[in-house]
Design a protein around this motif. Sequence first.
Motif, PDB file in Angstrom:
ATOM      1  N   ARG A   1       0.827  -1.210   0.000  1.00 53.94           N
ATOM      2  CA  ARG A   1       0.000   0.000   0.000  1.00 53.94           C
ATOM      3  C   ARG A   1       0.857   1.253   0.000  1.00 53.94           C
ATOM      4  O   ARG A   1       0.548   2.236  -0.673  1.00 53.94           O
ATOM      5  N   SER A   2       1.937   1.239   0.749  1.00 49.98           N
ATOM      6  CA  SER A   2       2.814   2.399   0.825  1.00 49.98           C
ATOM      7  C   SER A   2       3.353   2.769  -0.554  1.00 49.98           C
ATOM      8  O   SER A   2       3.366   3.945  -0.940  1.00 49.98           O
ATOM      9  N   VAL A   3       3.780   1.765  -1.306  1.00 51.21           N
ATOM     10  CA  VAL A   3       4.316   2.000  -2.647  1.00 51.21           C
ATOM     11  C   VAL A   3       3.231   2.546  -3.568  1.00 51.21           C
ATOM     12  O   VAL A   3       3.433   3.544  -4.281  1.00 51.21           O
ATOM     13  N   LEU A   4       2.067   1.908  -3.534  1.00 49.14           N
ATOM     14  CA  LEU A   4       0.993   2.296  -4.448  1.00 49.14           C
ATOM     15  C   LEU A   4       0.363   3.632  -4.075  1.00 49.14           C
ATOM     16  O   LEU A   4       0.010   4.428  -4.954  1.00 49.14           O
ATOM     17  N   GLU A   5       0.204   3.890  -2.767  1.00 44.59           N
ATOM     18  CA  GLU A   5      -0.370   5.170  -2.342  1.00 44.59           C
ATOM     19  C   GLU A   5       0.559   6.322  -2.725  1.00 44.59           C
ATOM     20  O   GLU A   5       0.095   7.403  -3.106  1.00 44.59           O
ATOM     21  N   SER A   6       1.852   6.106  -2.619  1.00 44.84           N
ATOM     22  CA  SER A   6       2.812   7.120  -3.020  1.00 44.84           C
ATOM     23  C   SER A   6       2.691   7.420  -4.510  1.00 44.84           C
ATOM     24  O   SER A   6       2.675   8.587  -4.930  1.00 44.84           O
ATOM     25  N   ALA A   7       2.589   6.358  -5.307  1.00 48.86           N
ATOM     26  CA  ALA A   7       2.442   6.534  -6.753  1.00 48.86           C
ATOM     27  C   ALA A   7       1.147   7.272  -7.081  1.00 48.86           C
ATOM     28  O   ALA A   7       1.128   8.181  -7.934  1.00 48.86           O
ATOM     29  N   ALA A   8       0.060   6.896  -6.394  1.00 49.28           N
ATOM     30  CA  ALA A   8      -1.233   7.534  -6.653  1.00 49.28           C
ATOM     31  C   ALA A   8      -1.207   9.017  -6.294  1.00 49.28           C
ATOM     32  O   ALA A   8      -1.721   9.858  -7.039  1.00 49.28           O
ATOM     33  N   ALA A   9      -0.591   9.346  -5.162  1.00 51.99           N
ATOM     34  CA  ALA A   9      -0.517  10.747  -4.748  1.00 51.99           C
ATOM     35  C   ALA A   9       0.304  11.559  -5.740  1.00 51.99           C
ATOM     36  O   ALA A   9      -0.051  12.704  -6.069  1.00 51.99           O
ATOM     37  N   GLY A  10       1.394  10.968  -6.227  1.00 46.94           N
ATOM     38  CA  GLY A  10       2.221  11.664  -7.210  1.00 46.94           C
ATOM     39  C   GLY A  10       1.483  11.925  -8.505  1.00 46.94           C
ATOM     40  O   GLY A  10       1.555  13.021  -9.080  1.00 46.94           O
ATOM     41  N   LEU A  11       0.766  10.930  -8.982  1.00 48.80           N
ATOM     42  CA  LEU A  11      -0.023  11.098 -10.206  1.00 48.80           C
ATOM     43  C   LEU A  11      -1.154  12.107 -10.004  1.00 48.80           C
ATOM     44  O   LEU A  11      -1.439  12.928 -10.882  1.00 48.80           O
ATOM     45  N   ALA A  12      -1.790  12.037  -8.827  1.00 48.18           N
ATOM     46  CA  ALA A  12      -2.878  12.970  -8.536  1.00 48.18           C
ATOM     47  C   ALA A  12      -2.377  14.409  -8.530  1.00 48.18           C
ATOM     48  O   ALA A  12      -3.069  15.324  -8.992  1.00 48.18           O
ATOM     49  N   ALA A  13      -1.164  14.619  -8.019  1.00 50.92           N
ATOM     50  CA  ALA A  13      -0.600  15.967  -7.982  1.00 50.92           C
ATOM     51  C   ALA A  13      -0.393  16.528  -9.394  1.00 50.92           C
ATOM     52  O   ALA A  13      -0.407  17.741  -9.588  1.00 50.92           O
ATOM     53  N   GLN A  14      -0.246  15.624 -10.355  1.00 51.01           N
ATOM     54  CA  GLN A  14      -0.019  16.065 -11.730  1.00 51.01           C
ATOM     55  C   GLN A  14      -1.308  16.366 -12.482  1.00 51.01           C
ATOM     56  O   GLN A  14      -1.328  17.222 -13.365  1.00 51.01           O
ATOM     57  N   GLN A  15      -2.404  15.665 -12.125  1.00 50.06           N
ATOM     58  CA  GLN A  15      -3.590  15.788 -12.969  1.00 50.06           C
ATOM     59  C   GLN A  15      -4.917  15.925 -12.241  1.00 50.06           C
ATOM     60  O   GLN A  15      -5.975  15.821 -12.851  1.00 50.06           O
ATOM     61  N   VAL A  16      -4.893  16.192 -10.939  1.00 49.40           N
ATOM     62  CA  VAL A  16      -6.137  16.374 -10.211  1.00 49.40           C
ATOM     63  C   VAL A  16      -6.882  17.602 -10.750  1.00 49.40           C
ATOM     64  O   VAL A  16      -6.269  18.597 -11.138  1.00 49.40           O
ATOM     65  N   THR A  17      -8.202  17.527 -10.773  1.00 50.85           N
ATOM     66  CA  THR A  17      -9.008  18.653 -11.241  1.00 50.85           C
ATOM     67  C   THR A  17      -9.406  19.531 -10.057  1.00 50.85           C
ATOM     68  O   THR A  17      -9.344  19.105  -8.897  1.00 50.85           O
ATOM     69  N   ASP A  18      -9.841  20.741 -10.366  1.00 53.58           N
ATOM     70  CA  ASP A  18     -10.290  21.640  -9.302  1.00 53.58           C
ATOM     71  C   ASP A  18     -11.498  21.052  -8.569  1.00 53.58           C
ATOM     72  O   ASP A  18     -11.606  21.182  -7.338  1.00 53.58           O
ATOM     73  N   ASP A  19     -12.405  20.422  -9.307  1.00 55.17           N
ATOM     74  CA  ASP A  19     -13.580  19.808  -8.674  1.00 55.17           C
ATOM     75  C   ASP A  19     -13.161  18.695  -7.719  1.00 55.17           C
ATOM     76  O   ASP A  19     -13.738  18.536  -6.634  1.00 55.17           O
ATOM     77  N   GLN A  20     -12.171  17.908  -8.130  1.00 57.11           N
ATOM     78  CA  GLN A  20     -11.699  16.825  -7.268  1.00 57.11           C
ATOM     79  C   GLN A  20     -11.031  17.375  -6.003  1.00 57.11           C
ATOM     80  O   GLN A  20     -11.212  16.835  -4.911  1.00 57.11           O
ATOM     81  N   LEU A  21     -10.288  18.454  -6.143  1.00 53.71           N
ATOM     82  CA  LEU A  21      -9.666  19.086  -4.976  1.00 53.71           C
ATOM     83  C   LEU A  21     -10.717  19.612  -4.011  1.00 53.71           C
ATOM     84  O   LEU A  21     -10.598  19.448  -2.786  1.00 53.71           O
TER      85      LEU A  21
END
Length: 224
Positions: A97-117
């Motif tokens: 989970r630690s590895v995957l959550e880190s990857a997900a957070a990194g990807l989210a930082a690149q492409q999260v939308t304003d609505d998602q934030l």
Amino acid sequence: MAVTDEAIEKIKSMILSGQLKPGERLPKEPVLAAELGLSRNSLREAVKALSLLNVLVVRQGDGTYVSSLAAPDLLETLTFLVDLHQDESLLELFQVRSVLESAAAGLAAQQVTDDQLTGLADLLDGLSADSTVEELVANDLEFHRRIAEAAGNTVLASMLDSLSQRTARARVWRGLTQEGAVERTMAEHRAILDSIAARDVTAAQARATAHIAGVTDWLRRAAG
């Protein structure tokens, strides 16, 4: 000793001494809290933990009772605790989970939308220091699900959802027994969201890793 642990020990002592017998109702919360020298909040958390262990039974609108203390019920809980504290595979799940959550957070930082934030911020705003452990864990599951969704990778989101569900009981147990777990989780979630909102990939990854590592470290100590 953590305040909740102290409260648990005091209630257990009452049962072991015969002051509280199987099937007997506990005194009302303010009375018992005063008798044991505890805050009502500490007593409430202790009751939750002992209910999870099938030592106490909470009957809505009626009160809290000592269970029958029947061996099958207690052994069922013991089996769960053995699985929780001694099964190395649970530690491995958190490591993945630690590895995957880190990857997900990194990807989210690149492409999260304003609505998602906005949705993530509203979700975190729905919790407070008075929130129950059950509310915290439900919020925690949804927070991580939404980050995985914001990452934009359906395979990653599906893997994280499966791992998250399989580790949920450990998170409940931590919330019940570790002092300050609710406040700590809230602060860590807020830090992860701030990093994602700032589009800081490195910080988002680091904070997600540290967040999962906190649960993993607690689990190692509990197993020891």
